[in-house]
Design an enzyme around this catalytic site. Structure first.
Site, PDB file in Angstrom:
ATOM      1  N   THR A   1       1.349   6.916   0.656  1.00  0.00           N
ATOM      2  CA  THR A   1       0.483   5.788   0.284  1.00  0.00           C
ATOM      3  C   THR A   1       0.443   5.589  -1.223  1.00  0.00           C
ATOM      4  OG1 THR A   1      -1.751   4.885   0.594  1.00  0.00           O
ATOM      5  CG2 THR A   1      -1.618   7.200   0.026  1.00  0.00           C
TER       6      THR A   1
ATOM      7  N   ARG B   1      -7.641   9.031  -9.341  1.00  0.00           N
ATOM      8  CA  ARG B   1      -8.181   9.199  -7.988  1.00  0.00           C
ATOM      9  C   ARG B   1      -7.082   9.644  -7.016  1.00  0.00           C
ATOM     10  NH1 ARG B   1      -7.256   7.011  -2.590  1.00  0.00           N
ATOM     11  NH2 ARG B   1      -9.242   6.909  -1.524  1.00  0.00           N
ATOM     12  N   VAL B   2      -7.411  10.648  -6.218  1.00  0.00           N
ATOM     13  CA  VAL B   2      -6.521  11.103  -5.148  1.00  0.00           C
ATOM     14  C   VAL B   2      -7.265  10.910  -3.835  1.00  0.00           C
ATOM     15  CG1 VAL B   2      -5.361  13.114  -4.140  1.00  0.00           C
ATOM     16  CG2 VAL B   2      -5.315  12.754  -6.621  1.00  0.00           C
ATOM     17  N   GLY B   3      -6.570  10.401  -2.833  1.00  0.00           N
ATOM     18  CA  GLY B   3      -7.200  10.145  -1.540  1.00  0.00           C
ATOM     19  C   GLY B   3      -6.961  11.260  -0.543  1.00  0.00           C
ATOM     20  N   ASP B   4      -7.156  10.926   0.715  1.00  0.00           N
ATOM     21  CA  ASP B   4      -6.993  11.888   1.808  1.00  0.00           C
ATOM     22  C   ASP B   4      -5.535  12.121   2.168  1.00  0.00           C
ATOM     23  OD1 ASP B   4      -6.955   9.138   2.682  1.00  0.00           O
ATOM     24  OD2 ASP B   4      -6.763   9.932   4.719  1.00  0.00           O
TER      25      ASP B   4
ATOM     26  N   THR C   1      -5.681   6.722   8.263  1.00  0.00           N
ATOM     27  CA  THR C   1      -5.577   5.638   7.289  1.00  0.00           C
ATOM     28  C   THR C   1      -6.978   5.097   7.045  1.00  0.00           C
ATOM     29  OG1 THR C   1      -4.512   3.523   6.774  1.00  0.00           O
ATOM     30  CG2 THR C   1      -5.099   3.900   9.070  1.00  0.00           C
ATOM     31  N   GLY C   2      -7.146   4.374   5.949  1.00  0.00           N
ATOM     32  CA  GLY C   2      -8.460   3.813   5.652  1.00  0.00           C
ATOM     33  C   GLY C   2      -9.083   4.467   4.431  1.00  0.00           C
TER      34      GLY C   2
ATOM     35  N   SER D   1       0.799  -1.229   0.000  1.00  0.00           N
ATOM     36  CA  SER D   1       0.000   0.000   0.000  1.00  0.00           C
ATOM     37  C   SER D   1       0.826   1.269   0.000  1.00  0.00           C
ATOM     38  CB  SER D   1      -0.926   0.036   1.216  1.00  0.00           C
ATOM     39  OG  SER D   1      -1.812  -1.035   1.151  1.00  0.00           O
TER      40      SER D   1
ATOM     41  N   GLY E   1     -10.145   6.909   2.215  1.00  0.00           N
ATOM     42  CA  GLY E   1      -9.846   8.331   2.176  1.00  0.00           C
ATOM     43  C   GLY E   1     -11.036   9.226   1.908  1.00  0.00           C
TER      44      GLY E   1
ATOM     45  N   THR F   1      -1.392   2.364   4.444  1.00  0.00           N
ATOM     46  CA  THR F   1      -0.800   3.695   4.370  1.00  0.00           C
ATOM     47  C   THR F   1       0.010   3.958   5.625  1.00  0.00           C
ATOM     48  OG1 THR F   1      -2.649   4.547   3.144  1.00  0.00           O
ATOM     49  CG2 THR F   1      -1.468   6.141   4.484  1.00  0.00           C
TER      50      THR F   1
HETATM   51  C1  SD4 Z   1      -6.440   6.472   0.668  1.00  0.00           C
HETATM   52  N1  SD4 Z   1      -6.198   6.609   3.066  1.00  0.00           N
HETATM   53  O1  SD4 Z   1      -5.832   6.667  -0.368  1.00  0.00           O
HETATM   54  C2  SD4 Z   1      -5.679   5.984   1.865  1.00  0.00           C
HETATM   55  C3  SD4 Z   1      -5.842   4.527   1.861  1.00  0.00           C
HETATM   56  C4  SD4 Z   1      -5.065   3.779   2.811  1.00  0.00           C
HETATM   57  O2  SD4 Z   1      -3.510   2.038   2.693  1.00  0.00           O
HETATM   58  O3  SD4 Z   1      -5.061   4.028   4.000  1.00  0.00           O
HETATM   59  N2  SD4 Z   1      -4.376   2.820   2.165  1.00  0.00           N
HETATM   60  O4  SD4 Z   1      -7.672   6.607   0.765  1.00  0.00           O
END
Ligand code: SD4
Length: 290
Positions: A169, A179-182, A202-203, A49, A205, A151
């Protein structure tokens, strides 16, 4: 426990916290500890990840998000970065060497090359096989914990009591292209205020972004909550707004100026690693959905 120097990170990343601790014990700054600590996990091809070996998007491209924040409240981030092993270091260069705070995609990659970073193929055989197996069904559903959610978010306090943080991450496995996460977004995946403390996530996003979770946690600590209470309230905010919380995981960690920590998740299975008082330890996080 409290006190500093100290470092805390999401998931079981003992080698990363050990490296950050080594920097801190030698009298190094929290920003150096964060960068060096995160780099260990980025270079770990087994972790699927983060950085090298990260699971790709639906089209088979590994795209990375990372950010870093220092004690002055400066911030640097890269989003949708490809072919670079250490996005945390590129994020630090964005913070220190450019007039901007976020660089995306090709621009971020070009900037990295101009700063001397090497081009690396980040898709390992193991992750390519996993992607090919996934393609047979192409079912997109975030998987709770582990594989899909390691992450690294890291918070450190150096011997001067100054706080920095980082988050890096490859994002959600098999995400849509672009796609872009948090994780690289200030206030969501990470926030530091050296007067108060820091938090990182984490998790899934999307849910962290919608509640600006890390900023929320720091503001709750400013109002007098402990790091633990603040993490629990930020998770509560997601639960309240999101009836399908059974289907996804979010975990937060936080630290205040005294080096007191907190961590909390929606579901079982979230772990944190903390190096404090000369001990590197893993802790199973408490969680909401019992
Ligand atoms: C995301 N928070 O891109 C991240 C995902 C994550 O291991 O925690 N991945 O949404």
């Amino acid at each position: 426990t409290s006190g500093f120097p100290m470092v805390i990170a999401t998931w079981n990343v003992n080698d990363s916290t050990a490296e950050a601790w080594r920097v801190l014990k030698e009298g190094g700054t929290s920003i150096d500890a964060i960068e060096k600590g995160c780099m260990i996990e980025e270079a770990n091809a087994e972790g699927q990840s983060v950085g090298l070996g990260g699971l790709p998007d639906r089209d088979g491209n590994v795209t990375l998000d990372a950010c870093i924040m220092n004690k002055e409240g400066d911030y640097g981030a890269v989003v949708y970065l490809q072919n670079i092993m250490h996005p945390i270091s590129v994020a630090r260069k964005v913070m220190e060497d450019t007039p901007h705070v976020i660089l995306a995609g090709k621009g971020a990659e070009q900037f990295a090359y101009s700063e001397g970073f090497k081009k690396v193929d980040l898709l390992t055989e193991k992750s390519k096989k996993a992607w090919e197996a996934w393609k047979k069904t192409s079912q997109y559903k975030p998987i709770i914990n582990i594989e899909n959610h390691d992450t690294i978010g890291m918070l450190a306090i150096d011997e001067n009591g100054d706080i920095s943080g980082g988050c890096t991450t490859s994002g959600l496995a098999y995400k849509m292209a672009g796609r872009v996460g948090d994780s690289p977004i200030i206030g969501s995946g990470l926030f530091i205020d050296n007067e108060i403390g820091g938090a990182t996530a984490t998790g899934l996003g999307e849910e962290v972004l919608k509640t600006v979770g890390s900023f929320l946690i720091v503001e709750l600590m400013r109002q007098g909550k402990t790091p633990q209470q603040a993490c629990e309230e930020a998770i509560g905010r997601i639960i309240k707004k999101t009836p399908n919380f059974k289907d996804f995981q979010v975990g937060y960690i936080a630290v205040n100026k005294k080096g007191e920590t907190g961590y909390y998740a929606i579901h079982d299975g979230f772990w944190v690693t903390k190096y404090q008082n000369d001990k590197n330890e893993n802790f199973a996080s408490d969680f909401y959905d019992k």
